[in-house]
Design a protein around this motif. Structure first.
Motif, PDB file in Angstrom:
ATOM      1  N   VAL A  89       0.838  -1.202   0.000  1.00 24.37           N
ATOM      2  CA  VAL A  89       0.000   0.000   0.000  1.00 24.37           C
ATOM      3  C   VAL A  89       0.871   1.250   0.000  1.00 24.37           C
ATOM      4  O   VAL A  89       0.631   2.195  -0.765  1.00 24.37           O
ATOM      5  CB  VAL A  89      -0.964  -0.004   1.210  1.00 24.37           C
ATOM      6  CG1 VAL A  89      -1.603   1.361   1.420  1.00 24.37           C
ATOM      7  CG2 VAL A  89      -2.033  -1.072   1.022  1.00 24.37           C
ATOM      8  N   TYR A  92       2.444   1.645  -3.389  1.00 27.37           N
ATOM      9  CA  TYR A  92       1.406   1.968  -4.381  1.00 27.37           C
ATOM     10  C   TYR A  92       1.092   3.463  -4.364  1.00 27.37           C
ATOM     11  O   TYR A  92       0.946   4.086  -5.415  1.00 27.37           O
ATOM     12  CB  TYR A  92       0.141   1.151  -4.085  1.00 27.37           C
ATOM     13  CG  TYR A  92      -0.991   1.431  -5.031  1.00 27.37           C
ATOM     14  CD1 TYR A  92      -1.037   0.844  -6.297  1.00 27.37           C
ATOM     15  CD2 TYR A  92      -2.037   2.281  -4.675  1.00 27.37           C
ATOM     16  CE1 TYR A  92      -2.087   1.101  -7.166  1.00 27.37           C
ATOM     17  CE2 TYR A  92      -3.084   2.534  -5.531  1.00 27.37           C
ATOM     18  CZ  TYR A  92      -3.105   1.940  -6.777  1.00 27.37           C
ATOM     19  OH  TYR A  92      -4.139   2.192  -7.642  1.00 27.37           O
ATOM     20  N   PHE A  93       0.983   4.039  -3.180  1.00 29.78           N
ATOM     21  CA  PHE A  93       0.608   5.443  -3.085  1.00 29.78           C
ATOM     22  C   PHE A  93       1.795   6.402  -3.169  1.00 29.78           C
ATOM     23  O   PHE A  93       1.586   7.601  -3.306  1.00 29.78           O
ATOM     24  CB  PHE A  93      -0.195   5.696  -1.801  1.00 29.78           C
ATOM     25  CG  PHE A  93      -1.590   5.161  -1.887  1.00 29.78           C
ATOM     26  CD1 PHE A  93      -2.525   5.741  -2.725  1.00 29.78           C
ATOM     27  CD2 PHE A  93      -1.967   4.047  -1.152  1.00 29.78           C
ATOM     28  CE1 PHE A  93      -3.818   5.242  -2.829  1.00 29.78           C
ATOM     29  CE2 PHE A  93      -3.260   3.544  -1.240  1.00 29.78           C
ATOM     30  CZ  PHE A  93      -4.180   4.147  -2.083  1.00 29.78           C
ATOM     31  N   SER A 111      -2.932  -3.028  -8.932  1.00 32.75           N
ATOM     32  CA  SER A 111      -4.180  -2.278  -9.102  1.00 32.75           C
ATOM     33  C   SER A 111      -4.863  -2.137  -7.749  1.00 32.75           C
ATOM     34  O   SER A 111      -4.504  -2.823  -6.784  1.00 32.75           O
ATOM     35  CB  SER A 111      -5.097  -3.028 -10.070  1.00 32.75           C
ATOM     36  OG  SER A 111      -5.653  -4.174  -9.443  1.00 32.75           O
ATOM     37  N   PRO A 112      -5.887  -1.284  -7.677  1.00 33.07           N
ATOM     38  CA  PRO A 112      -6.660  -1.208  -6.426  1.00 33.07           C
ATOM     39  C   PRO A 112      -7.283  -2.560  -6.055  1.00 33.07           C
ATOM     40  O   PRO A 112      -7.471  -2.851  -4.874  1.00 33.07           O
ATOM     41  CB  PRO A 112      -7.749  -0.177  -6.745  1.00 33.07           C
ATOM     42  CG  PRO A 112      -7.162   0.662  -7.825  1.00 33.07           C
ATOM     43  CD  PRO A 112      -6.307  -0.271  -8.632  1.00 33.07           C
ATOM     44  N   TYR A 113      -7.577  -3.389  -7.045  1.00 31.66           N
ATOM     45  CA  TYR A 113      -8.123  -4.721  -6.766  1.00 31.66           C
ATOM     46  C   TYR A 113      -7.101  -5.612  -6.061  1.00 31.66           C
ATOM     47  O   TYR A 113      -7.461  -6.452  -5.250  1.00 31.66           O
ATOM     48  CB  TYR A 113      -8.609  -5.395  -8.049  1.00 31.66           C
ATOM     49  CG  TYR A 113      -9.681  -4.601  -8.747  1.00 31.66           C
ATOM     50  CD1 TYR A 113     -10.916  -4.374  -8.132  1.00 31.66           C
ATOM     51  CD2 TYR A 113      -9.458  -4.056  -9.999  1.00 31.66           C
ATOM     52  CE1 TYR A 113     -11.894  -3.635  -8.759  1.00 31.66           C
ATOM     53  CE2 TYR A 113     -10.442  -3.317 -10.635  1.00 31.66           C
ATOM     54  CZ  TYR A 113     -11.656  -3.107 -10.011  1.00 31.66           C
ATOM     55  OH  TYR A 113     -12.628  -2.374 -10.629  1.00 31.66           O
ATOM     56  N   ASP A 114      -5.837  -5.416  -6.368  1.00 33.57           N
ATOM     57  CA  ASP A 114      -4.786  -6.169  -5.674  1.00 33.57           C
ATOM     58  C   ASP A 114      -4.694  -5.730  -4.212  1.00 33.57           C
ATOM     59  O   ASP A 114      -4.486  -6.561  -3.318  1.00 33.57           O
ATOM     60  CB  ASP A 114      -3.431  -5.979  -6.361  1.00 33.57           C
ATOM     61  CG  ASP A 114      -3.418  -6.531  -7.772  1.00 33.57           C
ATOM     62  OD1 ASP A 114      -3.981  -7.615  -7.992  1.00 33.57           O
ATOM     63  OD2 ASP A 114      -2.845  -5.862  -8.657  1.00 33.57           O
ATOM     64  N   LEU A 115      -4.853  -4.442  -3.972  1.00 34.14           N
ATOM     65  CA  LEU A 115      -4.844  -3.947  -2.601  1.00 34.14           C
ATOM     66  C   LEU A 115      -6.059  -4.491  -1.842  1.00 34.14           C
ATOM     67  O   LEU A 115      -5.935  -4.893  -0.676  1.00 34.14           O
ATOM     68  CB  LEU A 115      -4.840  -2.424  -2.578  1.00 34.14           C
ATOM     69  CG  LEU A 115      -3.655  -1.734  -3.272  1.00 34.14           C
ATOM     70  CD1 LEU A 115      -3.797  -0.223  -3.172  1.00 34.14           C
ATOM     71  CD2 LEU A 115      -2.330  -2.205  -2.719  1.00 34.14           C
ATOM     72  N   LEU A 116      -7.213  -4.535  -2.518  1.00 32.88           N
ATOM     73  CA  LEU A 116      -8.413  -5.105  -1.908  1.00 32.88           C
ATOM     74  C   LEU A 116      -8.205  -6.584  -1.612  1.00 32.88           C
ATOM     75  O   LEU A 116      -8.586  -7.070  -0.542  1.00 32.88           O
ATOM     76  CB  LEU A 116      -9.625  -4.909  -2.828  1.00 32.88           C
ATOM     77  CG  LEU A 116     -10.940  -5.526  -2.348  1.00 32.88           C
ATOM     78  CD1 LEU A 116     -11.352  -4.959  -0.995  1.00 32.88           C
ATOM     79  CD2 LEU A 116     -12.023  -5.313  -3.404  1.00 32.88           C
ATOM     80  N   HIS A 160      -8.571  -9.341  -9.379  1.00 31.21           N
ATOM     81  CA  HIS A 160      -8.256  -8.326 -10.395  1.00 31.21           C
ATOM     82  C   HIS A 160      -8.883  -8.717 -11.738  1.00 31.21           C
ATOM     83  O   HIS A 160      -9.532  -7.889 -12.385  1.00 31.21           O
ATOM     84  CB  HIS A 160      -6.741  -8.160 -10.548  1.00 31.21           C
ATOM     85  CG  HIS A 160      -6.363  -7.246 -11.673  1.00 31.21           C
ATOM     86  ND1 HIS A 160      -6.282  -5.892 -11.522  1.00 31.21           N
ATOM     87  CD2 HIS A 160      -6.079  -7.501 -12.974  1.00 31.21           C
ATOM     88  CE1 HIS A 160      -5.954  -5.350 -12.681  1.00 31.21           C
ATOM     89  NE2 HIS A 160      -5.824  -6.302 -13.572  1.00 31.21           N
TER      90      HIS A 160
END
Length: 169
Positions: A89, A92-93, A111-116, A160
């Motif tokens: 995270v 990523y940011f 992707s945000p889906y990987d973080l989710l 993802h």
């Protein structure tokens, strides 16, 4: 009985995820090791030590959990997954493009889906402790828990791709 089944499902799911992560890294070991340097900023020498260490930790924890390990290996896996998620995270940011290699996928950026996905895995690992039961399940229930865990594992690891396909239609 239901909480024991859910607890065992969570335990098996974490073991399967750790096993899938280790196998993915083994399949593209050089890319994984090099990615620790390029995406996560480790010096090449440190990446050469960190790569086998992380791989061994995932394999050992997966084996320990599948062999019947409960609280200690699940605590260690929560620490591992939580730490890796926090690092992912953060990178990523703070960086424009990060490639994770979490499960051997170096071709696409995180992707945000990987973080989710990672947040869900930490949640499943944490849920184990909320649901943990000391009562042993019958063999049939343990097999059911393993099957449910395999389905959950595949769905979460494919999050993802599932989300990308769902958005396209």
């Amino acid at each position: 009985m239901l909480t024991a089944l859910l607890s065992d499902t969570a335990r098996c799911c974490i073991a399967f995820v750790l096993l899938a992560a280790a196998v993915g890294k083994l399949r593209g070991y050089t890319a994984f090791r090099d990615n620790l340097a390029t995406s996560f900023g480790l010096p090449l020498r440190a990446a050469a030590w960190a790569a086998p260490g992380l791989l061994a930790a995932e394999l050992l924890l997966a084996g320990w959990i599948l062999a019947g390990g409960t609280h200690l290996p699940m605590q260690l896996s929560l620490l591992l997954l939580g730490t890796l998620t926090a690092v992912l995270v953060h990178r990523y940011f703070t960086r424009s493009v990060v490639r994770c290699n979490c499960f051997g996928e170096a071709a696409r950026p995180v992707s945000p889906y990987d973080l989710l996905r990672n947040a869900l895995l930490v949640g499943i690992n944490g849920a184990y402790f909320a649901l943990a039961q000391d009562a042993a399940l019958p063999v049939a229930a343990t097999v059911l828990a393993g099957g449910l865990a395999a389905i959950v594992c595949v769905a979460i690891l494919s999050l993802h791709d599932i989300a990308t396909l769902a958005r396209a239609h």
